[in-house]
Motif scaffolding. Structure first.
Motif, PDB file in Angstrom:
ATOM      1  N   ILE A 142      46.948  39.232  42.280  1.00 31.57           N
ATOM      2  CA  ILE A 142      46.387  40.346  41.509  1.00 31.57           C
ATOM      3  C   ILE A 142      47.140  41.638  41.816  1.00 31.57           C
ATOM      4  N   LEU A 143      47.353  41.914  43.102  1.00 30.72           N
ATOM      5  CA  LEU A 143      48.048  43.147  43.476  1.00 30.72           C
ATOM      6  C   LEU A 143      49.489  43.131  42.999  1.00 30.72           C
ATOM      7  N   GLU A 144      50.156  41.994  43.131  1.00 33.65           N
ATOM      8  CA  GLU A 144      51.555  41.899  42.703  1.00 33.65           C
ATOM      9  C   GLU A 144      51.685  42.179  41.210  1.00 33.65           C
ATOM     10  N   ARG A 145      50.716  41.678  40.437  1.00 36.39           N
ATOM     11  CA  ARG A 145      50.763  41.928  38.984  1.00 36.39           C
ATOM     12  C   ARG A 145      50.528  43.406  38.678  1.00 36.39           C
ATOM     13  N   LEU A 146      49.619  44.043  39.403  1.00 34.00           N
ATOM     14  CA  LEU A 146      49.360  45.471  39.211  1.00 34.00           C
ATOM     15  C   LEU A 146      50.572  46.312  39.609  1.00 34.00           C
ATOM     16  N   VAL A 147      51.228  45.918  40.687  1.00 32.48           N
ATOM     17  CA  VAL A 147      52.389  46.674  41.168  1.00 32.48           C
ATOM     18  C   VAL A 147      53.513  46.640  40.148  1.00 32.48           C
ATOM     19  N   ARG A 148      53.722  45.498  39.502  1.00 33.33           N
ATOM     20  CA  ARG A 148      54.806  45.381  38.525  1.00 33.33           C
ATOM     21  C   ARG A 148      54.604  46.294  37.322  1.00 33.33           C
ATOM     22  N   SER A 149      53.369  46.688  37.065  1.00 35.12           N
ATOM     23  CA  SER A 149      53.087  47.609  35.955  1.00 35.12           C
ATOM     24  C   SER A 149      52.413  48.872  36.487  1.00 35.12           C
ATOM     25  N   ARG A 150      52.833  49.330  37.653  1.00 35.14           N
ATOM     26  CA  ARG A 150      52.159  50.459  38.296  1.00 35.14           C
ATOM     27  C   ARG A 150      52.113  51.672  37.370  1.00 35.14           C
ATOM     28  N   GLY A 151      50.926  52.242  37.252  1.00 29.93           N
ATOM     29  CA  GLY A 151      50.713  53.378  36.366  1.00 29.93           C
ATOM     30  C   GLY A 151      50.249  52.978  34.977  1.00 29.93           C
ATOM     31  N   LEU A 152      50.352  51.686  34.655  1.00 26.94           N
ATOM     32  CA  LEU A 152      49.952  51.176  33.340  1.00 26.94           C
ATOM     33  C   LEU A 152      48.717  50.287  33.471  1.00 26.94           C
ATOM     34  N   ILE A 153      47.959  50.170  32.395  1.00 25.38           N
ATOM     35  CA  ILE A 153      46.793  49.289  32.394  1.00 25.38           C
ATOM     36  C   ILE A 153      47.248  47.836  32.295  1.00 25.38           C
ATOM     37  N   SER A 197      34.295  52.023  47.690  1.00 22.87           N
ATOM     38  CA  SER A 197      33.270  52.380  46.707  1.00 22.87           C
ATOM     39  C   SER A 197      33.753  53.447  45.745  1.00 22.87           C
ATOM     40  N   LYS A 198      34.767  54.218  46.175  1.00 27.78           N
ATOM     41  CA  LYS A 198      35.368  55.244  45.321  1.00 27.78           C
ATOM     42  C   LYS A 198      36.883  55.058  45.354  1.00 27.78           C
ATOM     43  N   PRO A 199      37.362  53.991  44.702  1.00 27.01           N
ATOM     44  CA  PRO A 199      38.784  53.642  44.805  1.00 27.01           C
ATOM     45  C   PRO A 199      39.707  54.734  44.265  1.00 27.01           C
ATOM     46  N   GLN A 200      40.773  54.964  45.000  1.00 23.10           N
ATOM     47  CA  GLN A 200      41.774  55.938  44.600  1.00 23.10           C
ATOM     48  C   GLN A 200      42.975  55.272  43.946  1.00 23.10           C
ATOM     49  N   TRP A 201      43.197  53.998  44.254  1.00 21.05           N
ATOM     50  CA  TRP A 201      44.416  53.325  43.820  1.00 21.05           C
ATOM     51  C   TRP A 201      44.161  52.260  42.765  1.00 21.05           C
ATOM     52  N   ILE A 202      43.292  51.311  43.042  1.00 13.25           N
ATOM     53  CA  ILE A 202      43.012  50.255  42.063  1.00 13.25           C
ATOM     54  C   ILE A 202      41.853  50.723  41.192  1.00 13.25           C
ATOM     55  N   LEU A 203      42.191  51.230  40.019  1.00 14.69           N
ATOM     56  CA  LEU A 203      41.225  51.897  39.155  1.00 14.69           C
ATOM     57  C   LEU A 203      40.747  50.973  38.040  1.00 14.69           C
ATOM     58  N   THR A 204      39.468  51.006  37.746  1.00 16.10           N
ATOM     59  CA  THR A 204      38.894  50.220  36.658  1.00 16.10           C
ATOM     60  C   THR A 204      39.063  50.963  35.346  1.00 16.10           C
ATOM     61  N   MET A 205      39.662  50.292  34.365  1.00 15.63           N
ATOM     62  CA  MET A 205      39.780  50.822  33.010  1.00 15.63           C
ATOM     63  C   MET A 205      38.739  50.100  32.160  1.00 15.63           C
ATOM     64  N   ARG A 206      37.587  50.710  32.001  1.00 16.37           N
ATOM     65  CA  ARG A 206      36.440  50.037  31.415  1.00 16.37           C
ATOM     66  C   ARG A 206      36.765  49.407  30.057  1.00 16.37           C
ATOM     67  N   GLY A 207      36.430  48.130  29.941  1.00  7.26           N
ATOM     68  CA  GLY A 207      36.641  47.405  28.693  1.00  7.26           C
ATOM     69  C   GLY A 207      38.053  46.877  28.513  1.00  7.26           C
ATOM     70  N   LEU A 208      38.977  47.225  29.418  1.00 14.16           N
ATOM     71  CA  LEU A 208      40.365  46.800  29.263  1.00 14.16           C
ATOM     72  C   LEU A 208      40.868  46.007  30.467  1.00 14.16           C
ATOM     73  N   TYR A 263      42.507  46.884  34.675  1.00 11.77           N
ATOM     74  CA  TYR A 263      42.687  47.708  35.865  1.00 11.77           C
ATOM     75  C   TYR A 263      44.043  48.381  35.828  1.00 11.77           C
ATOM     76  N   ARG A 264      44.169  49.443  36.626  1.00  8.18           N
ATOM     77  CA  ARG A 264      45.456  50.156  36.722  1.00  8.18           C
ATOM     78  C   ARG A 264      45.673  50.552  38.175  1.00  8.18           C
ATOM     79  N   LEU A 265      46.903  50.345  38.658  1.00  5.22           N
ATOM     80  CA  LEU A 265      47.273  50.792  39.996  1.00  5.22           C
ATOM     81  C   LEU A 265      47.868  52.184  39.878  1.00  5.22           C
ATOM     82  N   ALA A 266      47.179  53.175  40.461  1.00  5.19           N
ATOM     83  CA  ALA A 266      47.633  54.549  40.350  1.00  5.19           C
ATOM     84  C   ALA A 266      48.975  54.744  41.042  1.00  5.19           C
ATOM     85  N   LYS A 267      49.768  55.670  40.529  1.00  8.07           N
ATOM     86  CA  LYS A 267      51.044  55.984  41.139  1.00  8.07           C
ATOM     87  C   LYS A 267      50.835  56.828  42.387  1.00  8.07           C
TER      88      LYS A 267
END
Length: 234
Positions: A166-177, A214-225, A227-231
């Protein structure tokens, strides 16, 4: 291919209005080579002369259907394909995936969903945006070679295989949903029925890499779509 926006994309859709809308949508996203076809015959001709890098295929076409077209193309090429269809039936979906389709989008669809799925398939197929070996999430370091997480207090933890995928997939598109379906495919190989399990693994991943899960700064939920890994600048 250094940039997925260099990809040649062929949209096969019999409705000229929808075909035009989809082509324009993709072009507005920055893709520089997009063509449309309204029939199987036109699609075959364009495929043979233009050699697209990705196909968007409607199932119902006036002189055949997208599944038969994909079956024919698969005899000579493994070009990635996304099936577009108004038919929300498991049989059609599974047939498409069984023939080697890389994704399946049911009409009507959200424009952003289509673009996300298109981007995900291109990145996965052509390797654009491969994950770095080490990433920094604030004061937490993740070694993508070993899957080891090192926190500021020196505590170390190891990611499970699902958490790593999961993390590896998020990293490859970091900043994108990244859609939930795409994350499920990364972790389990398909997206069928893993919604709740995905949320559980994302929560456990956050417990390892976030200072306050409980208040994630990096792995962000994009409701209905998804997740996004913040830059890092976030």
């Amino acid at each position: 291919m250094r940039d997925i926006h260099e990809a040649r994309i062929l949209v096969v859709e019999d409705d000229p209005t929808l075909r035009g809308v989809v082509c324009e949508l993709i072009e507005r996203e920055g893709y520089r080579a997009v063509r449309g076809a309204g029939t199987v015959a036109d699609a075959v001709s364009c495929f043979n002369t233009w050699r697209p890098d990705l196909l968007l295929l409607d199932v119902m076409l006036p002189d055949g259907n997208g599944l038969d077209l994909l079956r024919s193309i698969r005899q000579a090429s493994q070009v990635p394909a996304i099936i577009l269809s108004a038919r929300d039936e498991d049989e059609a979906r599974l047939r498409g995936l069984g023939l080697g389709a890389d994704d399946y989008v049911t009409k009507p669809f959200l424009p952003r969903e289509l673009l996300l799925r298109l981007s995900a398939v291109l990145r996965r197929t052509y390797g654009a945006g491969d994950a770095p070996r080490t990433i920094q999430l604030g004061r937490t370091t993740v070694d993508m070679g070993s899957g080891e997480v090192t926190r500021t207090d020196g505590q170390r933890e190891t990611l499970t295989s699902k958490e790593y995928a999961i993390l590896e997939r998020l990293v490859r598109s970091r900043g994108l949903i990244v859609t939930s379906d795409e994350l499920a495919r990364a972790a389990w190989g398909d997206d069928y029925g893993y919604g709740n399990a995905l949320m559980v693994h994302v929560r456990r991943l956050r417990e390892k890499v976030e200072e306050n899960p409980s208040k994630p700064q990096w792995i962000l939920t994009m409701r209905g779509l998804g997740y996004r890994l913040a830059k890092e600048e976030a």
